[in-house]
Design an enzyme around this catalytic site. Structure first.
Site, short mmCIF file in Angstrom:
data_model
loop_
_atom_site.label_atom_id
_atom_site.label_comp_id
_atom_site.label_asym_id
_atom_site.label_seq_id
_atom_site.Cartn_x
_atom_site.Cartn_y
_atom_site.Cartn_z
N GLU A 44 0.82 -1.21 0.00
CA GLU A 44 0.00 0.00 0.00
C GLU A 44 0.86 1.26 0.00
O GLU A 44 1.85 1.35 0.72
CB GLU A 44 -0.90 0.00 1.24
CG GLU A 44 -1.83 1.19 1.35
CD GLU A 44 -2.57 1.23 2.68
OE1 GLU A 44 -3.58 1.96 2.76
OE2 GLU A 44 -2.15 0.55 3.63
N LYS A 116 -10.56 2.67 -1.34
CA LYS A 116 -10.63 2.06 -0.02
C LYS A 116 -11.91 2.44 0.70
O LYS A 116 -12.23 3.62 0.85
CB LYS A 116 -9.40 2.48 0.79
CG LYS A 116 -9.24 1.80 2.13
CD LYS A 116 -7.90 2.20 2.75
CE LYS A 116 -7.64 1.55 4.08
NZ LYS A 116 -6.28 1.86 4.59
N CYS A 153 -5.68 -2.65 2.99
CA CYS A 153 -5.29 -2.59 4.39
C CYS A 153 -6.48 -2.78 5.34
O CYS A 153 -6.93 -3.90 5.53
CB CYS A 153 -4.52 -1.31 4.67
SG CYS A 153 -3.45 -1.43 6.14
#
Length: 289
Positions: A44, A116, A153
């Protein structure tokens, strides 16, 4: 479509020089491709330090539109003429909105972007200062190497995200990550085992292989614990990286076998979505009897 792709996870440390970071990651991507990888997962936000430790307006300047991202452009060029898939993590500016995003590059083409969904906010991981929650929903892409689902994540802690991608037919779930030590009241906690078990659970409960690519090294208060890994569709370890070394790990997957086992196990068949209403609602109303 390649039924037996070779997936690679990349982990490295990042320094202050963004050009050096990008060049180093591109070198790792190319090395993995040259060694036979057909799906390569970088970590990431690999172009720079993990700036979300702090709340500093200067880092807003790092966000760029997808079409202006040097990382995306470089990976497009690198994969042109190859049948290879590379999800590229970048800090995206879309108009006035900023996202933590991944562009799915397949054989020299950008197939689309995932933004995200779950944005953490806590000591050392103050991402809500920098990112708006994603508006794409959970997506999968039909690539040359199978149908790929990507979370970023903090997304990896949410079983709903993994199931949503599995229901779309994902052959692989990939999680670019930046996670390490905790700060403040949780400074004694080592979350690495929890982190891994959560994703192993996604593999088991959906019968889909999972790959996680983390970073290593120390940046100010955080020490990232690496441990990137690849597990098969039954959650069994195939290969795991160390906690502190820059590494490329690789493994061959068997999409056809995973699909057969998934169907035989009945994971998708036996769902009862008509009873899952609480999953799409907020907190329950208080019950005073």
């Amino acid at each position: 479509m390649n039924q037996t792709p070779v997936v690679a996870a990349l982990q490295r440390s990042c320094g202050e020089d963004r050009t050096e970071n990008l060049d180093a990651m591109l070198t790792m991507v190319e090395a993995a491709l040259d060694d036979g990888a057909t799906i390569v997962i970088p970590q990431e936000l690999f172009q720079g330090i993990y700036f979300c430790q702090y709340e500093r307006q200067e880092f807003f300047e790092w966000a760029v539109p997808a079409e202006d991202s040097p990382a995306i452009d470089a990976v497009v060029q690198l994969t042109t003429g190859r049948e290879a898939v590379v999800p590229v993590s970048f800090y995206e500016r879309a108009g006035a909105t900023l996202f933590n995003s991944v562009a799915i590059v397949d054989s020299g083409r950008v197939l689309g972007i995932y933004r995200k969904t779950h944005i953490p906010d806590g000591p050392g991981y103050e991402e809500k200062f920098y990112f708006t929650p994603g508006d794409t929903g959970f997506r999968t892409w039909a690539t040359s190497q199978g149908r790929l689902g990507v979370g970023i994540c903090w997304d990896q802690w949410f079983p709903e995200a993994a199931r949503a991608m599995a229901l779309q037919g994902a052959d692989l779930l990939a999680y670019p990550t930046a996670i390490g030590s905790e700060v403040g009241d949780l400074s004694e906690l080592d979350s690495s085992d929890m982190w891994r078990r959560a994703m192993e659970g996604h593999a088991v409960c959906n019968h889909v292989p999972v790959v996680a690519a983390n970073r290593v090294g120390s940046e100010d208060e955080l020490t990232f614990y690496g441990s990137s890994f690849i597990v098969d569709h039954r959650g069994r370890d195939i290969i795991t990286a160390t906690r502190d070394e820059e590494q490329i790990i690789m493994a061959e997957l068997d999409h056809r076998q995973a699909r057969e086992d998934r169907a035989a196990w009945g994971i998708i068949r036996d769902r009862r979505p008509e009873h899952y209403g609480p999953l799409s609602s907020g907190a329950p109303e208080p019950n005073f009897g």
